[in-house]
Design a protein around this motif. Structure first.
Motif, PDB file in Angstrom:
ATOM      1  N   ALA A 213      -3.846   1.554 -12.856  1.00 47.97           N
ATOM      2  CA  ALA A 213      -4.561   1.185 -11.642  1.00 47.97           C
ATOM      3  C   ALA A 213      -5.397  -0.071 -11.851  1.00 47.97           C
TER       4      ALA A 213
ATOM      5  N   GLN B  41       0.836  -1.179   0.000  1.00 48.70           N
ATOM      6  CA  GLN B  41       0.000   0.000   0.000  1.00 48.70           C
ATOM      7  C   GLN B  41       0.886   1.251   0.000  1.00 48.70           C
TER       8      GLN B  41
ATOM      9  N   SER C 117      -1.574   7.716  -4.475  1.00 50.24           N
ATOM     10  CA  SER C 117      -0.300   6.987  -4.426  1.00 50.24           C
ATOM     11  C   SER C 117       0.764   7.632  -5.302  1.00 50.24           C
TER      12      SER C 117
ATOM     13  N   THR D 277      -1.295  10.128  -0.802  1.00 45.40           N
ATOM     14  CA  THR D 277      -2.672  10.235  -1.285  1.00 45.40           C
ATOM     15  C   THR D 277      -2.736  11.344  -2.330  1.00 45.40           C
TER      16      THR D 277
ATOM     17  N   ASP E 192      -3.082  -0.910  -5.318  1.00 43.47           N
ATOM     18  CA  ASP E 192      -3.526   0.347  -5.907  1.00 43.47           C
ATOM     19  C   ASP E 192      -3.061   0.585  -7.341  1.00 43.47           C
TER      20      ASP E 192
END
Length: 267
Positions: free
Chosen positions: A208, A158, A164, A162, A189
């Motif tokens: 993604a 992960q 990514s 924010t 992600d």
């Protein structure tokens, strides 16, 4: 079902299974070392399973003919065609730098600290002294291959960013050839690949959709562009033994014995 829809189903199934395995390790394991070792093994397994047979995947340290050694590398993609493993025992390996295509650091999360840590690992590999010797075949010798830049990257579950792939995430990456990262994957992600121009600019390809599979295909594209690793120059490694060549002429008045097909000297 046939056509693109079927391919999408296969990609989705592979991606879902691997992300679920990473998630299970995240939730079940509390000890950082156990979690790290398990995640590293999971990445090695998925790459070993899906990469073409010519590529080997393992963990260890990279070594050159001078005896210089890299830092411990979580995931090494290498080739055994022209180079041996110098040492392999219970998971510990010393891999000649000539055989290495790519190296990756494995972390639980994408962060500035982990990007810099991965860059240091990659730099320790690229700083090693690679040899390159002619490749011999039935058609004669092929000239020694030019050396390519070893691919480097970071694999995580992960991201702390924010989104990514925020501007801050990109800015955390070095543009210097000796330590820059080429590929990365945030399994839950997004997958991403960097391209570096001679002008100093940077471009990024991202996906993604099924990010683990997308990363895998980005990796294959990079590996294919490298063709094959250089052949190791064993003479450079032999200098460690301080070998000497001593002339030893035979007695020309005494002919060598004639050998039967069986291998026995003829009386």
């Amino acid at each position: 079902m046939s056509g693109p829809g079927r391919l999408e189903d296969i990609y989705a199934a592979v991606n879902t299974r691997f992300v679920a395995e990473l998630s299970a390790a995240q939730n079940a394991l509390q000890h950082p070392t156990m979690k790290g070792d398990t995640t590293e093994a999971q990445w090695i397994e998925v790459l070993s399973t899906h990469l073409p047979a010519r590529y080997r995947v393992g963990t260890g340290q990279i070594i050159d003919h001078r005896g210089a050694v890299s830092q411990q590398i979580d995931v090494v993609i290498y080739d055994r065609t022209y180079t041996p493993l110098l040492y392999s025992q219970q998971g510990a390996q010393y891999i000649p730098v000539e055989s290495v295509y790519a190296v990756f650091e494995v972390k639980q999360n994408l962060s500035k600290a982990h990007i810099h840590y991965a860059q240091d690992k990659v730099k320790s590999v690229r700083a090693l002294d690679r040899t390159s010797a002619p490749i011999y075949s039935a058609n004669g010798p092929v000239p020694a291959r030019p050396l390519f830049s070893i691919v480097g990257g970071l694999l995580t579950y992960q991201s702390d960013y924010t989104p990514s792939l925020s501007d801050a995430m990109v800015a955390a990456h070095s543009l210097a050839q000796e330590d820059r990262l080429d590929l990365g994957c945030v399994a839950a992600d997004v997958a991403y690949a960097f391209s570096f121009a001679s002008t100093g600019s940077i471009a990024m390809t991202t996906s993604a959709k099924a990010p683990v599979v997308a990363f895998f295909l980005m990796l294959l594209e990079r590996l294919s562009s490298l063709a094959t690793v250089p052949a190791i120059d064993y003479g450079k490694y032999l200098t460690f033994f301080e070998c000497q060549t001593v002339p030893h002429p035979g007695d020309e008045t005494t002919p060598l014995p004639e050998i039967h097909a069986s291998g026995s000297p003829q009386e």
